[in-house]
Design a protein around this motif. Sequence first.
Motif, PDB file in Angstrom:
ATOM      1  N   ALA A  21       0.909  -0.937  -0.049  1.00  0.00           N
ATOM      2  CA  ALA A  21       0.099  -0.141  -0.012  1.00  0.00           C
ATOM      3  C   ALA A  21       0.556   1.307  -0.248  1.00  0.00           C
ATOM      4  O   ALA A  21       1.074   2.136  -0.683  1.00  0.00           O
ATOM      5  CB  ALA A  21      -0.438  -0.396   1.420  1.00  0.00           C
ATOM      6  N   CYS A  22       1.678   0.969   1.380  1.00  0.00           N
ATOM      7  CA  CYS A  22       2.579   2.386   0.953  1.00  0.00           C
ATOM      8  C   CYS A  22       3.642   2.827  -0.529  1.00  0.00           C
ATOM      9  O   CYS A  22       3.722   4.020  -0.893  1.00  0.00           O
ATOM     10  CB  CYS A  22       3.693   2.379   2.324  1.00  0.00           C
ATOM     11  N   ARG A  23       3.876   1.466  -0.914  1.00  0.00           N
ATOM     12  CA  ARG A  23       4.678   1.957  -2.686  1.00  0.00           C
ATOM     13  C   ARG A  23       4.110   1.992  -3.689  1.00  0.00           C
ATOM     14  O   ARG A  23       4.191   2.622  -3.902  1.00  0.00           O
ATOM     15  CB  ARG A  23       5.574   0.213  -2.183  1.00  0.00           C
ATOM     16  N   LEU A  60      -3.827   5.705   4.930  1.00  0.00           N
ATOM     17  CA  LEU A  60      -2.930   7.360   5.196  1.00  0.00           C
ATOM     18  C   LEU A  60      -0.954   7.563   4.350  1.00  0.00           C
ATOM     19  O   LEU A  60      -0.778   7.829   4.925  1.00  0.00           O
ATOM     20  CB  LEU A  60      -2.873   7.871   6.432  1.00  0.00           C
ATOM     21  N   SER A  61      -1.081   6.016   3.242  1.00  0.00           N
ATOM     22  CA  SER A  61      -0.040   5.643   3.041  1.00  0.00           C
ATOM     23  C   SER A  61       0.307   7.058   1.963  1.00  0.00           C
ATOM     24  O   SER A  61      -0.122   7.946   1.462  1.00  0.00           O
ATOM     25  CB  SER A  61       0.508   5.070   2.321  1.00  0.00           C
ATOM     26  N   PRO A  62       2.417   7.165   1.925  1.00  0.00           N
ATOM     27  CA  PRO A  62       3.249   7.201   2.889  1.00  0.00           C
ATOM     28  C   PRO A  62       3.385   6.714   4.441  1.00  0.00           C
ATOM     29  O   PRO A  62       3.642   8.160   4.985  1.00  0.00           O
ATOM     30  CB  PRO A  62       4.615   6.586   2.056  1.00  0.00           C
ATOM     31  N   LYS A  68       0.900   9.746   5.617  1.00  0.00           N
ATOM     32  CA  LYS A  68       0.991  10.861   4.057  1.00  0.00           C
ATOM     33  C   LYS A  68       2.044  11.875   3.885  1.00  0.00           C
ATOM     34  O   LYS A  68       2.560  12.916   4.238  1.00  0.00           O
ATOM     35  CB  LYS A  68       0.051  12.203   4.219  1.00  0.00           C
ATOM     36  N   VAL A  69       3.164  10.855   4.481  1.00  0.00           N
ATOM     37  CA  VAL A  69       4.677  11.630   4.063  1.00  0.00           C
ATOM     38  C   VAL A  69       4.972  11.810   2.815  1.00  0.00           C
ATOM     39  O   VAL A  69       5.383  11.210   1.680  1.00  0.00           O
ATOM     40  CB  VAL A  69       6.140  10.981   5.195  1.00  0.00           C
ATOM     41  N   THR A  70       5.500  13.680   2.552  1.00  0.00           N
ATOM     42  CA  THR A  70       6.096  13.642   1.671  1.00  0.00           C
ATOM     43  C   THR A  70       7.693  13.976   1.955  1.00  0.00           C
ATOM     44  O   THR A  70       8.007  13.846   3.167  1.00  0.00           O
ATOM     45  CB  THR A  70       5.390  14.700   1.112  1.00  0.00           C
ATOM     46  N   PRO A  71       7.985  14.099   0.829  1.00  0.00           N
ATOM     47  CA  PRO A  71       9.670  13.979   0.772  1.00  0.00           C
ATOM     48  C   PRO A  71       9.743  16.004   2.127  1.00  0.00           C
ATOM     49  O   PRO A  71      10.447  15.720   2.801  1.00  0.00           O
ATOM     50  CB  PRO A  71      10.444  14.596  -0.329  1.00  0.00           C
TER      51      PRO A  71
END
Length: 174
Positions: free
Chosen positions: A83-85, A137-139, A150-153
């Motif tokens: 899912a996160c991928r 709520l990935s990644p 919901k982590v972005t760079p």
Amino acid sequence: MDDITVTPADELVRRHAQPGRTLLAILHAIQDETGFIPPETVVPLAKALNLSRAEVHGVITYYHHFRTSPPAAVTVQLCRAEACRSMGSETLAQHVESSTGCRFAQQHGHGHDHPQEQEGASLLALESVYCLGQCALSPTMTINGTLHAKVTPQKFDALLAAAMASIDGAREVA
């Protein structure tokens, strides 16, 4: 009287290897107290539980949660499950590696990373994990055990800067 030397590892095992406790419960208790499972506890644990050293070592190395050396000051665990991928965790992993200069450890055993065993205690460790239970709520990742979704760079950069600043602040106080 016999000259029996009681080592710190023996004492650690004695405190935690109480009747009725399972190996997993004892390992968790030891790691909660010390931050890791000292390798020298394997023999006394095996004796206390009537197990082989291989059985104790196998449990320690099978579960990704256990570490055999002190943890880094900041540990980033990035979910690398499907899912996160599908939501960009691999792109995020590339950003994490390039922005920190650290690398996710190579997988071994049952697909778990143990970077602390390869690099020793350090300021930052990157670990792959395979599901943090927040697929919608990935990644997702944890930083020192705190879940982030919901982590972005850009969000990672801010979270890591805050984690590093808290360590710098703690060092100044000490």
